[in-house]
Scaffold this motif. Structure first.
Motif, short mmCIF file in Angstrom:
data_model
loop_
_atom_site.label_atom_id
_atom_site.label_comp_id
_atom_site.label_asym_id
_atom_site.label_seq_id
_atom_site.Cartn_x
_atom_site.Cartn_y
_atom_site.Cartn_z
N VAL A 162 12.37 85.74 -1.12
CA VAL A 162 12.94 84.51 -1.65
C VAL A 162 11.81 83.64 -2.21
O VAL A 162 10.76 83.48 -1.57
N CYS A 167 12.08 91.31 5.20
CA CYS A 167 12.57 90.07 4.60
C CYS A 167 11.43 89.05 4.59
O CYS A 167 10.74 88.88 5.60
N ALA A 169 11.42 79.79 -3.91
CA ALA A 169 12.04 78.52 -4.28
C ALA A 169 11.35 77.97 -5.52
O ALA A 169 10.12 77.91 -5.59
N GLU A 207 15.67 86.36 13.47
CA GLU A 207 15.08 85.42 12.51
C GLU A 207 13.56 85.40 12.62
O GLU A 207 12.88 85.18 11.63
N VAL A 214 7.15 84.65 6.46
CA VAL A 214 7.20 83.42 5.67
C VAL A 214 5.95 83.36 4.80
O VAL A 214 4.83 83.22 5.31
N LYS A 230 19.60 80.43 -0.44
CA LYS A 230 18.78 81.65 -0.50
C LYS A 230 18.32 82.10 0.89
O LYS A 230 18.42 83.28 1.22
N THR A 231 17.84 81.18 1.68
CA THR A 231 17.35 81.53 3.02
C THR A 231 18.50 81.96 3.92
O THR A 231 18.35 82.90 4.72
N ILE A 239 11.49 87.58 10.20
CA ILE A 239 11.38 87.26 8.79
C ILE A 239 10.00 86.69 8.53
O ILE A 239 9.57 85.74 9.18
N LEU A 243 19.16 85.47 3.07
CA LEU A 243 18.08 86.30 3.60
C LEU A 243 18.27 86.54 5.10
O LEU A 243 18.10 87.66 5.58
N ARG A 244 18.65 85.51 5.82
CA ARG A 244 18.90 85.65 7.27
C ARG A 244 20.06 86.62 7.52
O ARG A 244 20.03 87.40 8.48
N ASP A 286 10.60 85.01 3.33
CA ASP A 286 11.08 83.72 2.85
C ASP A 286 9.90 82.94 2.25
O ASP A 286 8.75 83.13 2.64
N ASP A 287 10.20 82.06 1.34
CA ASP A 287 9.21 81.14 0.76
C ASP A 287 7.99 81.83 0.17
O ASP A 287 6.85 81.46 0.45
#
Length: 90
Positions: free
Chosen positions: A87, A59, A89, A29, A34, A14-15, A32, A18-19, A61-62
């Protein structure tokens, strides 16, 4: 605003995807966000700030499910040309 959420087990790519999305948009990066590094309110402030500066793609993440729920509430208040890729998890 369009919200694209990818959920799945850890270590399923997934990450990485996303990257790739961020890179295709010309982002590094480091751009992004978090989700686990901030509160839901802080994430919302960051998104509003980036949207105000004209971002078309954000974007994240997490993210937590709480953060995703907040993004869904925000959808009608953000620019229509904005796409958020998030994203989560499981």
């Amino acid at each position: 605003m369009q919200l694209n959420v990818e959920r799945g087990a850890p270590a399923t790519g997934k990450t990485i995807r996303l990257r790739q999305i961020a890179k295709a948009d010309g982002q590094s990066e480091r751009q992004i966000l978090v989700g686990r590094h901030c509160t839901t309110a802080a994430l919302e402030r960051s998104i509003r700030r980036l949207a105000g500066r004209g971002a078309n793609v954000i974007c994240i993440d997490d993210c937590s499910e709480e953060q995703i729920a907040r993004l869904q509430v925000l959808q009608p208040r953000l620019p229509g040309n904005l796409t958020i890729h998030a994203v989560v998890a499981n």
